[in-house]
Design a protein around this motif. Sequence first.
Motif, short mmCIF file in Angstrom:
data_model
loop_
_atom_site.label_atom_id
_atom_site.label_comp_id
_atom_site.label_asym_id
_atom_site.label_seq_id
_atom_site.Cartn_x
_atom_site.Cartn_y
_atom_site.Cartn_z
N SER A 235 -0.36 0.02 -4.47
CA SER A 235 -1.15 1.24 -4.34
C SER A 235 -1.11 2.01 -5.65
CB SER A 235 -0.59 2.11 -3.21
OG SER A 235 0.52 2.87 -3.67
N SER B 250 -5.75 0.61 -4.39
CA SER B 250 -6.21 1.84 -3.71
C SER B 250 -6.35 2.96 -4.72
CB SER B 250 -5.21 2.25 -2.61
OG SER B 250 -3.98 2.67 -3.18
N THR C 217 2.08 -1.38 4.71
CA THR C 217 1.57 -0.02 4.68
C THR C 217 2.46 0.88 5.54
OG1 THR C 217 -0.40 1.34 5.07
CG2 THR C 217 -0.06 -0.52 6.55
N TYR D 106 -8.07 8.04 1.02
CA TYR D 106 -7.84 6.93 0.11
C TYR D 106 -8.90 5.85 0.32
CZ TYR D 106 -3.38 9.31 -0.07
OH TYR D 106 -2.42 10.27 -0.19
N MET E 78 0.82 -1.21 0.00
CA MET E 78 0.00 0.00 0.00
C MET E 78 0.86 1.26 0.00
SD MET E 78 -3.14 -1.04 0.20
CE MET E 78 -4.20 -2.38 0.76
N VAL F 210 -9.72 1.75 -0.38
CA VAL F 210 -9.13 0.46 -0.70
C VAL F 210 -10.18 -0.40 -1.40
CG1 VAL F 210 -8.03 -1.59 0.27
CG2 VAL F 210 -7.62 0.65 1.31
#
Length: 308
Positions: A31, A47, A92, A75, A10, A77
């Motif tokens: 991401s 994302s 992340t 953001y 991410m 997901v």
Amino acid sequence: MTEPERIVSMLASATELLCALGLGDKLVGRSHECDHPSWVRRLPEVSRPTFAIDGSSREIDTLVRTRLRAGEPLYVVDEALLLELAPDLLVTQTHCEVCAVSPADLVHQLPAALTRRPVVALSGGTIAAILDGFLEVAAAVGRPEQGAALVSQLRARVDSVRQRVAGLPRPRVVCLEWIEPPFTMGNWGPQLIEMAGGQSLLGTAGQHSATTPWQAVLDADPDVLLIAPCGFNLARAEQEMHLIASQPGYRELAAVRAGRVFVADGNLYFNRSSPSLFKTPEILAEMLHPESFSPSREGSAWRRFAGG
């Protein structure tokens, strides 16, 4: 921990780190910001931002502040895609709620079936903390030896620059990581400048970057003014340099009069806590000490700004 077989990153810096550890073939999702190495762009995006990221720096800042005040996520997901990808590890960060998806975002947006998956989070705000984070991730993915070797290599690269700038004049530097409104670069930015043989003004190492009145830049009157906006590559940063040049008192700055205003790729080399960050002292040294460092990355990582 044994090596995971299916990883979703991410975070752009985590994607680059995993590739540096030899785990690129384990990545199954990324991401929307992950773009280095370039081949990772072929991976599915899990994302997306909830605000327009193609506007001006002023427009982006306004949208982000509005959503944060309203308690709305920055953001989103893709739950369905994550379920399909079935990762056995999510990577992340916890350092900045504005920069990328955080563990809290995962908890709030995903069902328990996904949030029970192992999660590793990077959190470093200084050079030492970034390197510690690299070691932690390497251990978490079952590659502690590769992590130690990578960290040793990166430290040696930085030390080489320190040795080369030792004894050279130390120009006074203001580095801005956002244009409208101006943000002085905090976190690891001041450390990078010191490593490259400069004196960092305004920003504070280990503290988040913060909005700064333009008057503070005028009062500091740096020898070097560097603009490296967060999330902007070199070409995009150059598009907004006219906003800096139109500020009152700009032409009177020592950096402007000496022709030492620079614009740089903030996205890859200044604002991302990845292995590429450890190339930045060399990039900075090309700007600060042209008599000792050949401009090998001029035009790709940075340019001298002559407008105004």
